[in-house]
Design an enzyme around this catalytic site. Sequence first.
Site, short mmCIF file in Angstrom:
data_model
loop_
_atom_site.label_atom_id
_atom_site.label_comp_id
_atom_site.label_asym_id
_atom_site.label_seq_id
_atom_site.Cartn_x
_atom_site.Cartn_y
_atom_site.Cartn_z
N ARG A 601 42.81 28.72 -33.61
CA ARG A 601 43.03 29.44 -34.86
C ARG A 601 44.39 30.10 -34.83
O ARG A 601 44.95 30.38 -33.76
CB ARG A 601 41.94 30.46 -35.11
CG ARG A 601 41.80 31.58 -34.08
CD ARG A 601 42.69 32.79 -34.37
NE ARG A 601 42.37 33.93 -33.54
CZ ARG A 601 43.26 34.84 -33.15
NH1 ARG A 601 44.54 34.71 -33.47
NH2 ARG A 601 42.90 35.87 -32.43
N GLU A 709 41.57 40.87 -40.08
CA GLU A 709 42.69 41.63 -39.52
C GLU A 709 44.03 41.18 -40.08
O GLU A 709 44.97 41.98 -40.18
CB GLU A 709 42.68 41.50 -37.99
CG GLU A 709 43.71 42.38 -37.30
CD GLU A 709 43.66 42.24 -35.79
OE1 GLU A 709 44.64 41.72 -35.22
OE2 GLU A 709 42.66 42.66 -35.17
N ARG A 713 42.86 34.01 -41.48
CA ARG A 713 42.64 33.44 -40.14
C ARG A 713 42.25 31.98 -40.38
O ARG A 713 41.18 31.72 -40.96
CB ARG A 713 41.54 34.21 -39.39
CG ARG A 713 41.97 35.58 -38.86
CD ARG A 713 42.88 35.44 -37.65
NE ARG A 713 43.49 36.69 -37.21
CZ ARG A 713 42.96 37.51 -36.31
NH1 ARG A 713 41.78 37.26 -35.79
NH2 ARG A 713 43.62 38.60 -35.93
N CYS A 757 48.55 42.85 -35.83
CA CYS A 757 48.57 43.38 -34.47
C CYS A 757 49.69 42.76 -33.65
O CYS A 757 49.84 41.52 -33.64
CB CYS A 757 47.23 43.12 -33.79
SG CYS A 757 47.12 43.89 -32.15
N THR A 759 49.81 42.11 -30.69
CA THR A 759 49.31 41.19 -29.65
C THR A 759 49.32 39.74 -30.11
O THR A 759 49.38 38.83 -29.29
CB THR A 759 47.87 41.56 -29.23
OG1 THR A 759 46.99 41.42 -30.36
CG2 THR A 759 47.79 42.97 -28.70
N ARG A 766 45.25 31.56 -31.13
CA ARG A 766 44.31 31.62 -30.02
C ARG A 766 43.59 30.29 -29.93
O ARG A 766 42.92 29.87 -30.89
CB ARG A 766 43.28 32.75 -30.16
CG ARG A 766 42.38 32.84 -28.93
CD ARG A 766 41.37 33.97 -29.00
NE ARG A 766 40.71 34.09 -27.71
CZ ARG A 766 39.64 33.36 -27.35
NH1 ARG A 766 39.11 32.49 -28.18
NH2 ARG A 766 39.11 33.52 -26.16
N ARG A 797 36.36 34.70 -20.28
CA ARG A 797 35.43 35.70 -20.77
C ARG A 797 34.13 35.02 -21.18
O ARG A 797 34.03 33.80 -21.17
CB ARG A 797 36.03 36.47 -21.94
CG ARG A 797 36.36 35.65 -23.17
CD ARG A 797 37.09 36.49 -24.21
NE ARG A 797 37.25 35.81 -25.49
CZ ARG A 797 37.81 36.36 -26.55
NH1 ARG A 797 38.27 37.59 -26.50
NH2 ARG A 797 37.91 35.70 -27.69
N GLU A 802 35.14 38.89 -25.94
CA GLU A 802 35.48 39.93 -24.97
C GLU A 802 34.28 40.82 -24.70
O GLU A 802 33.55 41.22 -25.61
CB GLU A 802 36.62 40.79 -25.54
CG GLU A 802 37.36 41.59 -24.47
CD GLU A 802 38.23 40.73 -23.56
OE1 GLU A 802 38.24 40.98 -22.34
OE2 GLU A 802 38.87 39.80 -24.06
#
Length: 847
Positions: A601, A709, A713, A757, A759, A766, A797, A802
């Site tokens: 994504r 977010e 996405r 974000c 990050t 991702r 993970r 997470e």
Amino acid sequence: STQSTWGFFLAKMGCGVSGNTVVEPPSATATGAHVPSVSSAVATAQTAAHGAAAHAAHGAVAHATDSAKSAAHDAVTAAKPAAAATTTATVAATGSAPAAGSQEAKIQKLLALKTSHPEHRAAKYFDLAYFNSLSPKDQTEFLQCLNSGIENADSGMGCYAMQPADYDRFKPFFSKVLADYHKVKETDRHVNDWSLEHVPDLPPGGVLDIAALGLPALSMRVRVGRNLSDFPLPGAMSQADRIRLEDRMTKAFDSLIANPAFGGKYNSLTPGHKNHITEQEYQHLVDTHVMFKDMAADRYLSTAGIASHWPYGRGCYISADGGFIIWVGEEDHLRIMCMKKGTILNEVFDRLQNALRVVEAIPGLSFAKSNDYGYVTSCPTNLGTGMRASLHIQLPNLTRGGSEERAKAVAKPFGLSVRGAGGEHTPIGADGTVDISPSARFCIKEADIIVALYRGIAKLKQEEDKAAPPIELPAGIAPAHSDKIKKLLSHRTTHPGNRAAKYFDPNYFVSLSPEDRSRLLLCVNSGVENADSGMGCYAMHPDDYDRFKPFFSKVLADYHNVKETDRHVNDWSLAGVPDLPDGGVLDITKLGLPALSMRVRVGRNLSDFPLPGAMSQADRVALEERMCQAFDSLIANPAYGGKYNSLTPGHKNHITEQEYQHLVDTHVMFKDMAADRYLSTAGIASHWPYGRGCYISADGGFIIWVGEEDHLRIMCMKKGTILNEVFDRLQNALRVVEAIPGLSFAKSNDYGYVTSCPTNLGTGMRASLHIQLPNLTRGGSEERAKAVAKPFGLSVRGAGGEHTPIGADGTVDISPSARFCIKEAEIIVALYKGIAKLKFEEDAARA
């Protein structure tokens, strides 16, 4: 009484006391005592010693004018030479002292400890007259309770129960020990009660939320000791007892494992057990603080018999989510514990209480309990609730200089102890982290323990804030801004990992225009309100990274481990990438793997809207309308088709709550973000459910979220074997979406694709793959898999995301960690090469 105190010594020498008169000793057969046989010479010496002791003791009683205690002390002092004379005479007559392991020798040690170690409770409350009143069997078993104290003069307690009934059976002794240690009356009875219903002065609804105190999520743990009623306690268990108890518990764990609320696995240290784990697996559980260590090094537990027969009958059950653990065969039969990082204290307590009900309801399990003393534990310090509740909190101001004394002074009135996060006698963390826990276990209700912890934490937070050094700001900062900036800068001490606090420069701030000052503070608001945030900031507009480069460049360099001057380049092409398989086809079947679930994504934002944190409700609705026009184009395209599902009330594609929940349950749609305090305080979760929705292609393999977010996405997923296929489909879909009129993705010349974000900045990508690694994750831990994956820049993970547990079959989620200053092509290649290495090591671990 004075009489009974000096009577200990007279009885030790074979005499008793009646009033103030010394009487001849009863026979050994009458009392069950083991009176040594001595020669007439020894008897003569004893008679003289007895007379001296009687005279001294009689005088102490006759002249007691201050208190019985002082008289007793005088009598004991006077009797010491007599006792010494007896022992000397015995040695002279027989040529030897009593055998070291004999009852006589043990009693001599206890009596000597009364003087040499007056705080030694087992010695302090050992009454020879009471001992002589016991049957021979009870005398032997009573001394077994005291053996740890006999062999360890420095013990503060000096005794352990050996059988579930010992506290009641030897009440004349244990009642005194318990009253002394727990600061209660001998006649006090323990009551177990977890209910907060009648506790006064609680927050609304009885919810003990530390977030309301201004605290972030903290690591919380609560455990209880429990023992089965039909086994000896650990100090008196044989190896066969330990194995039988573990077998009983293994059947119980099978019930827990079959329960979806628990699941998990039992890990046994017993050689030959069906769930036996290797030494390496055990050491990993110890290193990660999940399992207890071999107790042989603990001389108190060893001399009590508790550490015997290691590792037989020892093990550890771990729930699927890792938040519920049961130790088998430590100081108690069971240590049952729950742990969680969160803000609601009730949650971890309630889970433990519910788990205890489930465990005790399993056939064959009954916890040992006394009507007077509550739940039975080996050590008298834990009796009653058997509970230790603790919480890790950073108190850098109250622990400045490495001392916890100021924190202890605040905590003491609430009955709380303060120690290093690693346990008793461990240092305070460099960031001021300490372990806070209520000291009381006995004659206190479970509900009182949790409330004491909450109230003490509230006071500690209040005093920590008061102890903070003043923060000086440059002139020219408006009062409306200064409080927020001071709060952010205070996190530098308490939470040095908060990057927004770390890199916020007040001098840079005052150089900005009034408008930009407000905008920058909006970017860091999540870090202001969430001290524990690792990032602490979000971009609010597409140009924020460039507009506030002096701030964001430092944050990005720190998080992504790059230089401040590095520039991001987007490139999906595998051309020129070295060491690829033939034709650049990344086929996992060549690695011996089956078809796996793959997902990739990217986050994207439209260039002509504020980013989600700064959007109004009207902005969100307008963006969704813009995207619906684009989705109409996709739906008309045979390669995509599908449908758009909107959560906005009144939208033409609005779906019901039931339809929405189904999409959430099937992991197609995102949840309401209100529960995420980082997104909420950033403004990203505002105006739910307006402007939120999800496009799904006809084949279900291409999805676009709207209003999470980031504005969008965009993701592709597939179960297959060729990694290229899912990457290529996403790249082609992005070209199709961005080619739709009215859509332009926000992009920075220096930082690549803009995301809310930091990050995700750069690629916004991702990529992940689900793979079974049962050998590398044996024992429920992903640490071995992480060690293999780390050199490839991959994270490991649980398949649910997470902080979710590893699947029962060893399924984990593998994904490249890097997003920024890395090309899209490099992400897919890193994933392939890492998977190849993980497969190799997984096979090696099977051998």
